[in-house]
Design a protein around this motif. Structure first.
Motif, PDB file in Angstrom:
ATOM      1  N   ASP A 111      29.078  53.106  13.888  1.00 50.69           N
ATOM      2  CA  ASP A 111      30.292  53.361  14.499  1.00 50.69           C
ATOM      3  C   ASP A 111      30.378  52.894  15.895  1.00 50.69           C
ATOM      4  O   ASP A 111      31.221  52.334  16.679  1.00 50.69           O
TER       5      ASP A 111
ATOM      6  N   LEU B 286      32.076  46.759  11.053  1.00 49.33           N
ATOM      7  CA  LEU B 286      31.565  47.764   9.975  1.00 49.33           C
ATOM      8  C   LEU B 286      31.334  47.276   8.664  1.00 49.33           C
ATOM      9  O   LEU B 286      30.649  47.525   7.954  1.00 49.33           O
ATOM     10  N   THR B 287      32.419  46.060   8.202  1.00 48.56           N
ATOM     11  CA  THR B 287      32.252  45.508   6.933  1.00 48.56           C
ATOM     12  C   THR B 287      30.937  44.805   6.909  1.00 48.56           C
ATOM     13  O   THR B 287      30.244  44.632   5.819  1.00 48.56           O
TER      14      THR B 287
ATOM     15  N   ALA C  26      40.510  48.626  17.043  1.00 48.36           N
ATOM     16  CA  ALA C  26      40.175  48.908  15.695  1.00 48.36           C
ATOM     17  C   ALA C  26      40.158  47.842  14.502  1.00 48.36           C
ATOM     18  O   ALA C  26      39.116  47.983  13.633  1.00 48.36           O
ATOM     19  N   GLU C  27      40.661  46.972  14.497  1.00 42.67           N
ATOM     20  CA  GLU C  27      40.566  45.676  13.806  1.00 42.67           C
ATOM     21  C   GLU C  27      39.340  45.233  13.786  1.00 42.67           C
ATOM     22  O   GLU C  27      38.508  44.571  12.861  1.00 42.67           O
TER      23      GLU C  27
ATOM     24  N   GLU D 146      36.261  47.282  12.322  1.00 41.08           N
ATOM     25  CA  GLU D 146      36.558  47.324  11.043  1.00 41.08           C
ATOM     26  C   GLU D 146      35.540  45.966  10.574  1.00 41.08           C
ATOM     27  O   GLU D 146      34.756  45.759   9.521  1.00 41.08           O
ATOM     28  N   ASP D 147      35.747  44.597  11.187  1.00 40.88           N
ATOM     29  CA  ASP D 147      35.028  43.461  10.719  1.00 40.88           C
ATOM     30  C   ASP D 147      33.732  43.641  10.846  1.00 40.88           C
ATOM     31  O   ASP D 147      32.682  43.379  10.288  1.00 40.88           O
TER      32      ASP D 147
ATOM     33  N   GLU E 159      32.053  49.774  17.738  1.00 39.45           N
ATOM     34  CA  GLU E 159      33.139  49.853  18.854  1.00 39.45           C
ATOM     35  C   GLU E 159      32.621  49.180  20.006  1.00 39.45           C
ATOM     36  O   GLU E 159      33.518  48.147  20.864  1.00 39.45           O
TER      37      GLU E 159
END
Length: 135
Positions: free
Chosen positions: A88, A120-121, A113-114, A117-118, A92
């Motif tokens: 995380d 984290l994926t 956040a977007e 998410e990229d 960030e």
């Protein structure tokens, strides 16, 4: 003060106290927060009278979590937490870098956040295998 706990609740409290003390003191070397060590010792000393003597050992006159306790899965739980927090924070930091934001700049939270998410994926799919650092 008196607190009444079931044995199951007391056992869970031992886990929580151990994890908390680990987070606070495991990286501090000789500069430990001794009051947390003492509280952990106080609670683990109760294992002897609550039917859980295998969870406590004596070391140099102090009660401490036993090897059986420490090897019973608690460090796996800590490692799972550390992995989640690591990814995380990394996501960030990389997202903020990509967007040209400094650590204290709020920026566009939706964009951060977007982008996170990229990352984290990607981390979920490949861990750090595709991460490259130019030195």
């Amino acid at each position: 003060m008196n607190i009444e706990l079931t044995l199951k609740e007391f056992r869970r409290l031992l886990d929580m106290v151990y994890i908390g003390n680990w987070v606070l003191n495991s990286t501090r070397g000789d500069d430990r927060f001794e009051d947390y060590d003492l509280l952990e010792e106080k609670l683990f000393s109760l294992c002897k009278t609550t039917g859980m003597p295998a969870l406590v050992s004596n070391y140099r006159g102090h009660c401490r979590p036993s090897r059986a306790f420490e090897e019973g899965g608690i460090h796996e739980a800590i490692a799972d937490y550390e992995d989640a927090v690591f990814f995380d924070i990394l996501a960030e930091e990389l997202a903020r870098r990509d967007l040209g934001l400094g650590p204290a700049e709020p920026g566009d939270l939706a964009a951060v956040a977007e982008r996170m998410e990229d990352y984290l994926t990607e981390f979920e799919a490949n861990g750090l295998d595709n991460l490259k650092v130019d030195i």
